[in-house]
Design a protein around this motif. Structure first.
Motif, PDB file in Angstrom:
ATOM      1  N   LYS A   1       0.624   6.760  -6.810  1.00 18.08           N
ATOM      2  CA  LYS A   1      -0.571   7.537  -7.128  1.00 18.08           C
ATOM      3  C   LYS A   1      -0.361   9.023  -6.855  1.00 18.08           C
ATOM      4  N   ARG A   2       0.336   9.344  -5.777  1.00 19.56           N
ATOM      5  CA  ARG A   2       0.629  10.759  -5.488  1.00 19.56           C
ATOM      6  C   ARG A   2       1.484  11.373  -6.585  1.00 19.56           C
ATOM      7  N   ARG A   3       2.491  10.620  -7.039  1.00 18.00           N
ATOM      8  CA  ARG A   3       3.359  11.126  -8.109  1.00 18.00           C
ATOM      9  C   ARG A   3       2.561  11.322  -9.400  1.00 18.00           C
ATOM     10  N   PHE A   4       1.728  10.350  -9.753  1.00 21.45           N
ATOM     11  CA  PHE A   4       0.914  10.459 -10.961  1.00 21.45           C
ATOM     12  C   PHE A   4      -0.057  11.630 -10.867  1.00 21.45           C
ATOM     13  N   ARG A   5      -0.659  11.815  -9.690  1.00 22.54           N
ATOM     14  CA  ARG A   5      -1.609  12.908  -9.510  1.00 22.54           C
ATOM     15  C   ARG A   5      -0.934  14.257  -9.761  1.00 22.54           C
TER      16      ARG A   5
ATOM     17  N   ALA B   1       0.810  -1.212   0.000  1.00 25.18           N
ATOM     18  CA  ALA B   1       0.000   0.000   0.000  1.00 25.18           C
ATOM     19  C   ALA B   1       0.847   1.267   0.000  1.00 25.18           C
ATOM     20  N   VAL B   2       1.966   1.248   0.697  1.00 25.01           N
ATOM     21  CA  VAL B   2       2.837   2.426   0.751  1.00 25.01           C
ATOM     22  C   VAL B   2       3.376   2.743  -0.637  1.00 25.01           C
ATOM     23  N   VAL B   3       3.818   1.731  -1.352  1.00 28.43           N
ATOM     24  CA  VAL B   3       4.368   1.919  -2.702  1.00 28.43           C
ATOM     25  C   VAL B   3       3.273   2.389  -3.659  1.00 28.43           C
ATOM     26  N   ARG B   4       2.114   1.756  -3.579  1.00 31.61           N
ATOM     27  CA  ARG B   4       1.020   2.124  -4.479  1.00 31.61           C
ATOM     28  C   ARG B   4       0.560   3.558  -4.237  1.00 31.61           C
TER      29      ARG B   4
ATOM     30  N   ASP C   1     -12.397  17.352 -23.430  1.00 28.16           N
ATOM     31  CA  ASP C   1     -13.523  16.418 -23.422  1.00 28.16           C
ATOM     32  C   ASP C   1     -13.076  14.969 -23.613  1.00 28.16           C
ATOM     33  N   HIS C   2     -12.006  14.599 -22.925  1.00 26.89           N
ATOM     34  CA  HIS C   2     -11.485  13.228 -22.949  1.00 26.89           C
ATOM     35  C   HIS C   2     -11.232  12.755 -21.521  1.00 26.89           C
ATOM     36  N   ASP C   3     -11.298  11.441 -21.361  1.00 28.31           N
ATOM     37  CA  ASP C   3     -10.889  10.816 -20.110  1.00 28.31           C
ATOM     38  C   ASP C   3      -9.455  10.344 -20.266  1.00 28.31           C
ATOM     39  N   HIS C   4      -8.631  10.607 -19.265  1.00 29.04           N
ATOM     40  CA  HIS C   4      -7.228  10.203 -19.252  1.00 29.04           C
ATOM     41  C   HIS C   4      -7.028   9.279 -18.052  1.00 29.04           C
ATOM     42  N   VAL C   5      -6.575   8.057 -18.307  1.00 26.35           N
ATOM     43  CA  VAL C   5      -6.347   7.097 -17.227  1.00 26.35           C
ATOM     44  C   VAL C   5      -4.890   6.668 -17.263  1.00 26.35           C
ATOM     45  N   LEU C   6      -4.216   6.784 -16.124  1.00 28.24           N
ATOM     46  CA  LEU C   6      -2.835   6.314 -15.995  1.00 28.24           C
ATOM     47  C   LEU C   6      -2.842   5.001 -15.226  1.00 28.24           C
ATOM     48  N   ILE C   7      -2.215   3.997 -15.808  1.00 30.07           N
ATOM     49  CA  ILE C   7      -2.066   2.704 -15.154  1.00 30.07           C
ATOM     50  C   ILE C   7      -0.596   2.555 -14.785  1.00 30.07           C
ATOM     51  N   GLY C   8      -0.320   2.381 -13.509  1.00 32.41           N
ATOM     52  CA  GLY C   8       1.060   2.262 -13.042  1.00 32.41           C
ATOM     53  C   GLY C   8       1.707   0.968 -13.490  1.00 32.41           C
ATOM     54  N   ARG C   9       2.975   1.060 -13.855  1.00 32.40           N
ATOM     55  CA  ARG C   9       3.752  -0.112 -14.213  1.00 32.40           C
ATOM     56  C   ARG C   9       4.812  -0.358 -13.148  1.00 32.40           C
ATOM     57  N   ASP C  10       5.416  -1.531 -13.222  1.00 34.35           N
ATOM     58  CA  ASP C  10       6.320  -1.986 -12.171  1.00 34.35           C
ATOM     59  C   ASP C  10       7.471  -1.021 -11.892  1.00 34.35           C
ATOM     60  N   GLY C  11       8.093  -0.444 -12.892  1.00 39.29           N
ATOM     61  CA  GLY C  11       9.244   0.423 -12.667  1.00 39.29           C
ATOM     62  C   GLY C  11       8.897   1.876 -12.434  1.00 39.29           C
ATOM     63  N   GLY C  12       7.624   2.208 -12.324  1.00 39.94           N
ATOM     64  CA  GLY C  12       7.202   3.604 -12.232  1.00 39.94           C
ATOM     65  C   GLY C  12       7.621   4.319 -10.968  1.00 39.94           C
ATOM     66  N   VAL C  13       7.727   3.609  -9.863  1.00 36.60           N
ATOM     67  CA  VAL C  13       8.072   4.260  -8.599  1.00 36.60           C
ATOM     68  C   VAL C  13       9.533   4.686  -8.590  1.00 36.60           C
ATOM     69  N   GLU C  14      10.405   3.876  -9.161  1.00 33.58           N
ATOM     70  CA  GLU C  14      11.836   4.173  -9.127  1.00 33.58           C
ATOM     71  C   GLU C  14      12.257   5.188 -10.184  1.00 33.58           C
ATOM     72  N   ARG C  15      11.411   5.430 -11.189  1.00 29.19           N
ATOM     73  CA  ARG C  15      11.797   6.347 -12.270  1.00 29.19           C
ATOM     74  C   ARG C  15      11.902   7.778 -11.764  1.00 29.19           C
ATOM     75  N   ASP C  16      12.785   8.520 -12.384  1.00 30.68           N
ATOM     76  CA  ASP C  16      12.987   9.921 -12.059  1.00 30.68           C
ATOM     77  C   ASP C  16      11.702  10.706 -12.348  1.00 30.68           C
ATOM     78  N   PHE C  17      11.324  11.599 -11.434  1.00 28.71           N
ATOM     79  CA  PHE C  17      10.078  12.341 -11.574  1.00 28.71           C
ATOM     80  C   PHE C  17      10.074  13.213 -12.825  1.00 28.71           C
TER      81      PHE C  17
END
Length: 134
Positions: free
Chosen positions: A62-66, A55-58, A80-96
């Motif tokens: 989500k905070r970074r994506f937001r 939960a901490v990682v997720r 007038d579009h919906d934008h959905v981001l789906i997190g991938r495994d390496g997303g937390v370690e990537r540079d902001f």
């Protein structure tokens, strides 16, 4: 124009049928959200599955994506579009900063209609259960 958050499961499922742009840290799904009555403005949603981490990682992802979406959608988001981001495994370690560049590139590709090919359907067990013993 306001930017609102997707909350209904049906909106996420509808976005999954739209344009898909994959990047190393995330997958961006974009789909028009309007009908004959006009659109609902720019909306966004974030999905991070349990296979990414605890939960901490997720929540961190989500905070970074937001924050990335708050910075990028007003200028680069599709109206007038919906934008959905789906997190991938390496997303937390990537540079902001790198994630921000990738999001802008993904939004630019989506704006011109250049998405990745659709996903293949999953190949499951077609037998419908356990194999019969001889």
């Amino acid at each position: 124009m306001t930017i609102s958050v997707l909350t209904r499961r049906a909106d996420f499922l509808a976005a999954n049928k739209g344009l898909r742009v994959a990047r190393p840290g995330f997958v961006l799904l974009v789909r028009p959200n309007g009908g004959a009555d006009g659109g609902h403005g720019k909306r966004y949603g974030i999905t991070v599955t349990k296979k990414i981490g605890n939960a901490v990682v997720r929540n961190r992802m989500k905070r970074r994506f937001r924050e990335l979406l708050r910075a990028a959608l007003p200028e680069h988001g599709l109206p007038d579009h919906d934008h959905v981001l789906i997190g991938r495994d390496g997303g937390v370690e990537r540079d902001f900063a790198r994630l921000g560049e990738e999001l802008e590139q993904a939004l630019t590709r989506a704006a011109v209609g250049k998405g990745d090919p659709p996903r293949r359907p999953r190949q499951g067990n077609r037998g419908g259960g356990r194999r019969a013993r001889k």
